[in-house]
Design an enzyme around this catalytic site. Sequence first.
Site, short mmCIF file in Angstrom:
data_model
loop_
_atom_site.label_atom_id
_atom_site.label_comp_id
_atom_site.label_asym_id
_atom_site.label_seq_id
_atom_site.Cartn_x
_atom_site.Cartn_y
_atom_site.Cartn_z
N ASP A 177 -4.15 4.88 -1.25
CA ASP A 177 -3.79 4.68 0.14
C ASP A 177 -4.34 5.92 0.82
O ASP A 177 -3.78 7.01 0.67
CB ASP A 177 -2.26 4.60 0.30
CG ASP A 177 -1.88 4.37 1.76
OD1 ASP A 177 -2.47 5.03 2.64
OD2 ASP A 177 -1.00 3.54 2.02
N HIS A 178 -5.44 5.77 1.54
CA HIS A 178 -6.13 6.99 1.98
C HIS A 178 -5.30 7.82 2.95
O HIS A 178 -5.55 9.00 3.13
CB HIS A 178 -7.53 6.67 2.53
CG HIS A 178 -7.54 6.11 3.92
ND1 HIS A 178 -7.21 4.82 4.21
CD2 HIS A 178 -7.83 6.70 5.11
CE1 HIS A 178 -7.31 4.63 5.51
NE2 HIS A 178 -7.68 5.75 6.08
N HIS A 240 -0.06 1.91 4.84
CA HIS A 240 -0.05 3.22 5.50
C HIS A 240 1.26 3.50 6.26
O HIS A 240 1.84 4.58 6.14
CB HIS A 240 -1.20 3.34 6.49
CG HIS A 240 -2.54 2.94 5.92
ND1 HIS A 240 -2.93 3.27 4.65
CD2 HIS A 240 -3.58 2.25 6.46
CE1 HIS A 240 -4.15 2.80 4.43
NE2 HIS A 240 -4.56 2.17 5.51
#
Length: 489
Positions: A177-178, A240
């Site tokens: 999950d950047h 996110h």
Amino acid sequence: LKTPKAVIVIFGATGDLANRKLYPSLYRLYRNGKLSDNFAVIGVARRPLTNEQLRDNIKKSIADFNDTHIDADEFASHFHYNPFDVQDLTHYQKLDKFIDELDAKHQAGGNRLFYLAMDPNFFGLIAENLKSEGLTEPTGWTKLIIEKPFGHNYETAQKLNNDIRKAFTEDQIYRIDHYLGKQMIQNIEIVRFANSLFEPLWNNQYIANIQVTSSEILGVEERGRYYDGSGALRDMVQNHMLQMVSLLAMEPPAKLTPDDIRYEKVKVLRSLKPISEDIVDEHFVRGQYDRGEINQEEQDGYRESNGVDENSNTETFVAGKFMINNFRWAGVPFYIRTGKRMAKKATEIVVQFKDLPINLYAGKGNTIDPNLLVIRVQPDGGITLHLNAKQEDYETTSKPITMQYDMDGKAINRPEAYEVLLNDCLHGDSTNFVHWDEVALSWQYIDVISEAWSKKSSDEFPNYASGTNGPKAADELLENDGFHWWSVK
Ligand code: BG6
């Protein structure tokens, strides 16, 4: 920390993610001395390319860095291209030999990292074939990085997970999950747990509400086909936004180990007050962008984008309210808001503290605003604390003031999310990756909302103009609770 050694295999080597994020991130690790010479990358994809063509792409993807002291050819020489059919077992057998060859050449320690940056429909098959052809048992470690979307709902996520787990153990799997690689999101934990100032107030006695906004100016651009089958809820909220909520709401972990931190995050997700279809409308608002103007430029509507159904019922905006049913948070709304084609590109967290019991300074010339702690994630990372203080010399009046911390350095020098996460993974640190339990719990919550929305009429859409902050109902969501969105710089 020793620099890691590994052969990295990137599935999807000609794709957008590889070119935009992965190659530049590997380059930055290399430039910063975080990757030793003991690494090689095998780019895997369907189309026939030569090594030279792949290396040219890589040099293009890092051209903006303009480093004179780094030899781009030398960096690119670590990359090799391998045309590949994911269905063909002989290709896996050849790949296995090729990895061994490069391992010997670069002294990569027998370590293998497989990075799946392509259509998730093939993740299960690739994992299975990697195992059946013996690629997952090298002499060193094996790790697997996978990109989202991790399933389309709980059921498909579970199936995908079961497939992958047949070939890899949970601790070999790194789900990206950047957002968890962003500096200011990692800072949530530090601001909370390394300061004595906030933690005593971090609860329902002193906090009125928390707002998390992640807005974008861009529309769906060229991703219409994927996005129209997904929507903002699956694309941004399930991952996110809920990750940010759990970091904000979690209890202090016993230690800073991946397991201890994950345990606390999972507890938050387990404490989310369940939602049922009949009350979805009271807690969540959906939107889809229409035409409009941003920076004096005309923008097209969502339904006019490539790959998007002209009567699409897909949301490009979500605002919502999560309630967390535990002792610390009962009664405190966590509002989230995310959308495409909004007024600006920004991710921001606002913690609004409760008003004082009485206002001694009420009256002429005085303004008292609630205290806010603002964590600015992007574009410029930093923290702002909103206080009230005296400003004029002769009178005891109160005015809102701010104290501001800006993260040092220009954005270009700051490590990029993917760079940080790749580095963590190579070192075996899974703290900032998503565990299956988190994926499962967040889908279970989100599925109720998507189910309710799938029954709604697409006639509601479009309902917000490009360049605005979403539909009116998103403002009403807070107004009904006596709050409003803080739009802060
Ligand atoms: C991705 C979504 O996960 O995050 C995209 O798929 C979105 O639709 C992107 O644009 C936003 O990321 P960032 O880092 O630009 O805020």
